[in-house]
Design an enzyme around this catalytic site. Structure first.
Site, mmCIF file in Angstrom:
data_model
loop_
_atom_site.group_PDB
_atom_site.id
_atom_site.type_symbol
_atom_site.label_atom_id
_atom_site.label_comp_id
_atom_site.label_asym_id
_atom_site.label_seq_id
_atom_site.Cartn_x
_atom_site.Cartn_y
_atom_site.Cartn_z
ATOM 1 N N HIS A 45 -12.168 -5.410 2.271
ATOM 2 C CA HIS A 45 -12.089 -4.101 2.882
ATOM 3 C C HIS A 45 -12.356 -2.952 1.909
ATOM 4 O O HIS A 45 -12.211 -1.782 2.274
ATOM 5 C CB HIS A 45 -10.686 -3.919 3.508
ATOM 6 C CG HIS A 45 -9.568 -3.862 2.478
ATOM 7 N ND1 HIS A 45 -8.730 -2.782 2.388
ATOM 8 C CD2 HIS A 45 -9.191 -4.699 1.495
ATOM 9 C CE1 HIS A 45 -7.851 -2.983 1.421
ATOM 10 N NE2 HIS A 45 -8.113 -4.129 0.858
ATOM 11 N N HIS A 72 -3.718 -13.568 0.146
ATOM 12 C CA HIS A 72 -2.344 -13.338 0.610
ATOM 13 C C HIS A 72 -1.980 -14.413 1.625
ATOM 14 O O HIS A 72 -2.765 -14.714 2.531
ATOM 15 C CB HIS A 72 -2.202 -11.986 1.322
ATOM 16 C CG HIS A 72 -2.507 -10.807 0.454
ATOM 17 N ND1 HIS A 72 -1.701 -10.407 -0.576
ATOM 18 C CD2 HIS A 72 -3.544 -9.927 0.476
ATOM 19 C CE1 HIS A 72 -2.217 -9.333 -1.155
ATOM 20 N NE2 HIS A 72 -3.336 -9.021 -0.546
ATOM 21 N N GLU A 84 -8.349 -4.257 -6.403
ATOM 22 C CA GLU A 84 -7.102 -3.571 -6.059
ATOM 23 C C GLU A 84 -5.960 -4.186 -6.883
ATOM 24 O O GLU A 84 -6.007 -5.368 -7.253
ATOM 25 C CB GLU A 84 -6.839 -3.718 -4.547
ATOM 26 C CG GLU A 84 -5.921 -2.637 -4.007
ATOM 27 C CD GLU A 84 -5.915 -2.525 -2.478
ATOM 28 O OE1 GLU A 84 -6.649 -3.261 -1.807
ATOM 29 O OE2 GLU A 84 -5.149 -1.682 -1.981
ATOM 30 N N TYR A 101 -2.589 -8.032 10.102
ATOM 31 C CA TYR A 101 -3.410 -7.719 8.926
ATOM 32 C C TYR A 101 -4.778 -7.198 9.362
ATOM 33 O O TYR A 101 -5.265 -6.180 8.888
ATOM 34 C CB TYR A 101 -3.560 -8.984 8.065
ATOM 35 C CG TYR A 101 -4.077 -8.708 6.671
ATOM 36 C CD1 TYR A 101 -3.194 -8.491 5.625
ATOM 37 C CD2 TYR A 101 -5.433 -8.656 6.403
ATOM 38 C CE1 TYR A 101 -3.661 -8.220 4.347
ATOM 39 C CE2 TYR A 101 -5.902 -8.390 5.132
ATOM 40 C CZ TYR A 101 -5.013 -8.184 4.107
ATOM 41 O OH TYR A 101 -5.481 -7.915 2.840
ATOM 42 N N HIS A 118 -11.847 -8.776 -6.042
ATOM 43 C CA HIS A 118 -11.495 -7.454 -5.497
ATOM 44 C C HIS A 118 -10.518 -6.822 -6.484
ATOM 45 O O HIS A 118 -9.562 -7.475 -6.914
ATOM 46 C CB HIS A 118 -10.858 -7.677 -4.118
ATOM 47 C CG HIS A 118 -10.207 -6.496 -3.485
ATOM 48 N ND1 HIS A 118 -10.676 -5.215 -3.593
ATOM 49 C CD2 HIS A 118 -9.099 -6.419 -2.682
ATOM 50 C CE1 HIS A 118 -9.887 -4.400 -2.898
ATOM 51 N NE2 HIS A 118 -8.929 -5.108 -2.352
ATOM 52 N N HIS A 165 0.865 -1.195 0.000
ATOM 53 C CA HIS A 165 0.000 0.000 0.000
ATOM 54 C C HIS A 165 0.901 1.244 0.000
ATOM 55 O O HIS A 165 0.812 2.066 0.917
ATOM 56 C CB HIS A 165 -0.912 0.048 1.239
ATOM 57 C CG HIS A 165 -2.149 -0.790 1.124
ATOM 58 N ND1 HIS A 165 -2.881 -1.189 2.211
ATOM 59 C CD2 HIS A 165 -2.808 -1.284 0.046
ATOM 60 C CE1 HIS A 165 -3.920 -1.908 1.823
ATOM 61 N NE2 HIS A 165 -3.900 -1.979 0.512
ATOM 62 N N ASP A 179 -8.968 -10.846 0.427
ATOM 63 C CA ASP A 179 -8.162 -10.292 1.532
ATOM 64 C C ASP A 179 -8.553 -10.841 2.912
ATOM 65 O O ASP A 179 -7.661 -11.124 3.737
ATOM 66 C CB ASP A 179 -8.246 -8.763 1.547
ATOM 67 C CG ASP A 179 -7.409 -8.130 0.435
ATOM 68 O OD1 ASP A 179 -6.398 -8.722 0.043
ATOM 69 O OD2 ASP A 179 -7.779 -7.032 -0.022
ATOM 70 N N ASP A 238 -3.147 -5.415 -6.484
ATOM 71 C CA ASP A 238 -2.444 -6.644 -6.118
ATOM 72 C C ASP A 238 -3.238 -7.891 -6.510
ATOM 73 O O ASP A 238 -2.704 -9.003 -6.454
ATOM 74 C CB ASP A 238 -2.084 -6.670 -4.622
ATOM 75 C CG ASP A 238 -3.253 -6.369 -3.710
ATOM 76 O OD1 ASP A 238 -4.109 -5.552 -4.093
ATOM 77 O OD2 ASP A 238 -3.321 -6.942 -2.613
HETATM 78 FE FE1 FEO Z 1 -7.171 -5.097 -0.844
HETATM 79 FE FE2 FEO Z 1 -4.918 -7.511 -1.211
HETATM 80 O O1 FEO Z 1 -5.817 -5.979 -1.718
#
Ligand code: FEO
Length: 399
Positions: free
Chosen positions: A144, A224, A80, A191, A78, A22, A163, A82
């Protein structure tokens, strides 16, 4: 490619070198992984991709192992970068591949990637038949990001959770029963503390909703870190605890100091807490990792926060941590402030303002000391710590 179930493979990327995530906001002392999953059923489905810098390795590997031309659909839980950052490269040759995502996901991907891909918007309960397996989607807004959803693989008893339930951890292993448990749960709580905390109420409601669906789950595969296969519901049970304004009854003292006077106060306050059977961690915010600090705050029932006064304000490391703490919207925690000063002495009032605005209950007046504390003034600091300690019961609730 690593097989995790019959016809289901991990096809992600292990980012051993990652130290900041991030931007500079999240420390990843042990790297991370971007977990993408491939289901080779009658239809071939890819669930999530990997972070943009690794798009070439990711797409080349997929092409080599299964052939991009054979992919029937992609699920983006999601958007994002990543998780969706490799889409542009992946879709160069096959822009027609249907992408299953939430409405917010399609809107956010169009804004982020400036492509009008073949979006198939889904809602909770919508499904796609793959052959032996069926994908069932469960929206999870603000867990999130607004677009987040989970994908349940019916027939495989597998929840691909994105996530939630993840950890920033690169490991040679894939499963929770193969790794150091302390390391795994530290990365999981870090996390949660740093990313999920503001959404506690939504976590609670989503877990209730998931449980009501009565889906058999024997594996939870986040986007992750490590996959939960040994008692996978243990991480759900942890989330149920963590989302309930969690604390471990401890106290953390956070301070920053210019010439050591505020540090002397911090150590004396810690003695006072210890005198009352409430041992406290003492953390110099300028020298400690900010996300580890947040994890300590998350675990604490109370925090005592100190800074010297500088230029009518507080020291910059403390200002930075207080801004992070405010954004995380902690609840049911108590606090107090302290600090040394030379002439103007605003730091204690400023810290108290931050703490109040962040939802902490100030349980005693702040402690200010002019210049370097004398022996008597250090005794006053010990008494300050004792008074705070008395307010924390052994189980962590307020007396
Ligand atoms: Fe909210 Fe792993 O990105």
């Amino acid at each position: 490619m690593f097989q995790i179930k019959e016809k289901i493979y991990w096809v992600g990327y292990k980012d051993w070198e990652l130290r900041r995530f991030h931007g500079e906001e999240y420390s990843t002392h042990k790297g991370s992984s971007y977990n993408s999953y491939l289901i080779k059923d009658e239809k071939l489905a890819l669930i999530d991709t990997v972070w943009t810098p690794f798009h070439e390795e990711f797409v080349d590997e997929l092409d080599h192992k299964v052939g991009i031309d054979k992919i029937d659909l992609i699920v983006i839980n999601h958007c994002e970068v990543d998780h969706a950052g490799s889409l542009a490269h992946l879709l160069e040759r096959r822009p027609d591949i249907p992408i299953y995502c939430t409405k917010k996901g399609s809107e956010m991907m169009q804004k982020s990637y400036h492509k009008n891909w073949n979006f198939n918007v889904v809602k909770t309960g919508d499904s796609v038949e793959l052959g032996q397996y069926k994908l069932i989607f469960v929206e999870a807004p603000m867990l999130h990001w607004p677009d987040t959803m989970l994908t349940y693989v019916q027939g495989a008893n597998l929840l691909i959770s994105n996530d939630p339930f993840g950890q920033h951890l690169a490991s040679p292993h894939y499963y929770n029963d193969q790794v150091d448990q302390g390391e795994l749960f530290y990365e999981a709580i870090k996390y949660y503390a740093n990313i999920i905390t503001p959404f506690n109420k939504l976590v609670k409601a989503k877990i209730k909703e998931l449980k009501a669906l009565n889906l058999p789950i024997d594996m939870i595969a986040p986007s992750h870190g490590i996959i939960w296969r040994d008692n996978p519901m243990q991480i759900v049970e942890k989330y149920e605890k963590w989302c309930n304004n969690y604390h471990e009854g401890s106290v953390t003292i956070l301070y920053d100091t210019m010439w050591g006077a505020t540090k002397k106060m911090a150590l004396a306050i810690a003695k006072g807490l210890e005198n009352k059977g409430v041992p406290a961690k003492v953390i110099n915010t300028a020298k400690y990792d900010k996300n580890d600090i947040i994890t300590e705050v998350f675990r604490s029932k109370g925090i005592i926060v100190g800074s010297s006064t500088i230029n009518n304000g507080i020291l910059s490391s403390m200002a930075s941590i207080l801004e992070m703490i405010k954004g995380l919207k902690f609840k049911e925690k108590v606090a107090a402030a302290f600090g040394s000063y030379g002439w103007s002495g605003e730091s204690v009032k400023i810290i108290e303002g931050w703490l109040k605005d962040s939802g902490f209950e100030l349980v005693q007046d702040g402690k200010k000391i002019n210049w370097d504390p004398t022996g008597d003034e250090l005794k006053e600091c010990i008494a300050f710590g004792e008074a705070f300690g008395e307010k924390i019961k052994s189980d962590g609730s307020i007396q």
